[in-house]
Design an enzyme around this catalytic site. Structure first.
Site, short mmCIF file in Angstrom:
data_model
loop_
_atom_site.label_atom_id
_atom_site.label_comp_id
_atom_site.label_asym_id
_atom_site.label_seq_id
_atom_site.Cartn_x
_atom_site.Cartn_y
_atom_site.Cartn_z
N ASP A 42 0.84 -1.20 0.00
CA ASP A 42 0.00 0.00 0.00
C ASP A 42 0.88 1.25 0.00
OD1 ASP A 42 -2.13 1.70 0.17
OD2 ASP A 42 -2.92 0.94 2.06
N ASP A 43 0.90 1.96 -1.12
CA ASP A 43 1.69 3.21 -1.27
C ASP A 43 3.19 2.96 -1.41
OD1 ASP A 43 -0.68 4.57 -0.98
OD2 ASP A 43 -0.14 5.62 0.86
N CYS A 78 -5.39 4.76 -3.93
CA CYS A 78 -5.64 3.39 -3.50
C CYS A 78 -6.85 2.74 -4.14
CB CYS A 78 -5.79 3.35 -1.98
SG CYS A 78 -4.35 3.95 -1.07
N ASP A 313 -0.12 -0.50 -5.07
CA ASP A 313 -1.30 0.12 -5.68
C ASP A 313 -1.02 1.51 -6.23
OD1 ASP A 313 -0.99 1.33 -3.21
OD2 ASP A 313 -3.03 0.96 -2.52
N ASN A 314 0.04 2.15 -5.81
CA ASN A 314 0.46 3.46 -6.36
C ASN A 314 1.83 3.79 -5.82
OD1 ASN A 314 -2.09 4.23 -4.24
ND2 ASN A 314 -0.08 5.08 -3.69
#
Length: 540
Positions: A42-43, A78, A313-314
């Site tokens: 995540d991130d 997200c 996700d990014n």
């Protein structure tokens, strides 16, 4: 945790006994399909050193397989990004545009129209896979308006999903639709380790006569950046990288970037350096999780028949263009992500520079499972041929679409009244990371001859940003007013084509492909007034 494990063991063993006969009949003596694991962080950035603390992950997945160096997201946030991963679609097709329920994040509309056609649902329904999910799903998952934690999306046999957004302690999990609350005891509650424990139990007690798909979605390195206690003092001297865009003013960029204060205050720099260290510390537990999964597969003799994908996700930024910490922007640091894959037929120590997007994960996994991608509604492409040595025989894309719809508040921020309404994610010094009109779409092109990004904002200016990343890899200079007009027209046309694409049309030839055909009459017929406004703005 003991009672949870016993319950988990009981459910899996019973399911295994009940299905053993049917699975054996279904296999009919054929070799079993490959297992598949998707590890989603995540991130996690790749441009500002996010992979550096993940030594075990790089060794066990990257060095054992292929590292894709040009992997991007369809949206740098997200929920829309995760929706693209699950559906294989661009945001304009799955309709998840931001992290809010109003933006379709885990909404009832998403549940009715998109969840039944996600790739895990197809794997389970059509390919005979047993499926396991653990971790963060979508940011609004579990909210009362979206059915609460009782809602288990179709396609999942085993469901251990986090309610709402990433946390490390004091959270609630949906365990196959039933609430399981966790506190602040490291040994029982630290979420990354809890996910690892659930994963180990699944691998130990799953059905052995059926291929499996696992999606393990960690909270790290998302805020609040809470590390495991044994890693709290790691990386004491690490700071956010001072690359050319760090603490630089985005003088020729969209107003949201221009409003950032340059130079940043000492307190802002100290804050982002601290955040950077904390992010790295949370990743050490992810590294342990990856090691545990790989060792478990090896012990069970299943590693050689298992594809393992590791991605995010990014991306993320810490001080680039004087923006403190966040994602959401169109630049490489926010849209570019890591992608490492190992598995059957993938030679070790490979690096691949082809342009891959997260809308390709679903098609690739379905291709591995032997399912015809043309039967799906997916916009992406399978990059399986790029991994197994058949890439030379495949015509691959040279561009893809990035879409983002900005979020803002209807009321002014009380601490920053001068900014007025419409902004969001504001810091104490009134630097804001998002706004309603931070809504844009981009064509990102990587070909033999060109490395370009063309972006257009949906605002009163129809503001345009264009970057030649061959000459300007840190995107310091917007060349929208100096680029050749013919190239500008072609890129604008390609953007409009991609924004209206669906399925196979999203995979059509890009501007710099040999098969590309540009017909300006088509553009003028459909977009004349708006395009003329755009040209006037960019050519002034």
């Amino acid at each position: 945790m003991t009672s949870i494990k016993l319950c988990f063991h009981y459910v899996l063993v019973c399911a295994s006994l009940l299905s053993m006969f049917f699975n054996t009949m279904a296999l009919g003596g054929r070799s079993r399909k490959p297992n598949i694991i998707l590890l989603l962080t995540d991130d996690l950035d790749v441009m500002i050193g996010g992979m550096n603390p993940l030594n075990k992950t790089r060794k066990l997945i990257g060095d054992a397989g292929v590292t894709f160096t040009n992997t991007y997201v369809a949206s740098p946030l997200c929920c829309p990004s995760r929706a693209s991963i699950l559906t294989g679609k661009y945001p304009h097709n799955h309709r998840v545009v931001n992290n809010t329920l109003e933006g379709n994040c885990s909404s009832t509309a998403w549940q009715k129209t998109q969840e039944p056609v996600t790739f895990p649902a197809l794997l389970r329904q059509h390919c005979g896979y047993q499926t396991f999910f653990a971790g963060k799903y979508l940011n609004q998952y579990g909210t009362k308006e979206a059915g609460g934690i009782e809602h288990v999306p179709p396609g999942w046999d085993y469901w251990y999903a986090l309610e709402k957004n990433s946390k490390y302690y004091n959270y609630t999990l949906s365990v196959n639709g039933k609430a399981e609350k966790h506190g602040q005891n490291y040994h029982q509650d630290y979420l990354t380790d809890v996910l690892a424990n659930f994963s180990m139990d699944f691998l130990e007690y799953k059905r052995n006569y059926q291929p499996f798909f696992m999606m393990i979605s960690t909270p790290a390195p998302h805020s609040p950046w809470t590390s495991a206690p044994q890693y709290e003092k790691s990386f004491p001297d690490v700071k956010a990288p001072r690359d050319p865009s760090f603490n630089a003013h985005g003088k020729d960029k969209h107003w949201l970037i221009r409003q950032a204060k340059t130079p940043m205050t000492n307190s802002s720099v100290e804050f982002l350096d601290d955040a950077y260290r904390k992010r790295w510390r949370t990743l050490l537990s992810v590294d342990d999780l990856v090691e545990n999964v790989v060792k478990k597969l090896e012990t069970r003799g299943e590693l050689d028949n298992t594809y393992i994908f590791f991605t995010s996700d990014n991306g993320y930024h810490t001080g680039q263009f004087s923006l403190p910490v966040d994602k959401r922007q169109l630049y490489e640091f926010d849209i570019k992500i890591p992608l490492l894959v190992r598995g059957p037929g993938i030679k070790p120590n490979q690096t691949n520079k082809m342009l891959v997007a997260n809308v390709d994960l679903g098609p690739t996994i379905m291709d591995i499972a032997g399912y015809d991608i043309n039967k799906t509604q997916m916009d992406g492409m399978s990059f399986l041929p790029l991994m197994n040595g058949e890439g030379k025989n495949v015509t691959w894309r040279t561009d893809f679409l990035v879409e983002y719809e900005g979020e803002g508040h209807n009321q002014s921020d009380p601490s920053c009244p001068a900014l007025g309404p419409g902004v969001a994610e504001c810091f104490p010094d009134c630097v804001c990371e998002d706004a309603f009109n931070n809504t844009y779409a981009c064509v990102r092109t990587i070909s033999v001859s060109s490395d370009l990004q063309y972006c257009e904002f949906d605002d009163s200016e129809v503001f345009v940003e264009v970057y030649n990343l061959t000459a300007d890899p840190f995107q310091l200079t917007n060349i929208a007013k100096s680029i050749d007009q013919e190239v500008l027209e072609k890129m604008n046309h390609r953007l409009m084509m991609l924004q209206s694409c669906w399925g196979p049309s999203c995979r059509s030839a890009g501007v710099f492909d040999s098969g590309y055909k540009f017909d300006p009459r088509l553009m003028f017929n459909h977009h004349g007034p708006r395009f003329h406004k755009l040209l006037r703005r960019t050519l002034q």
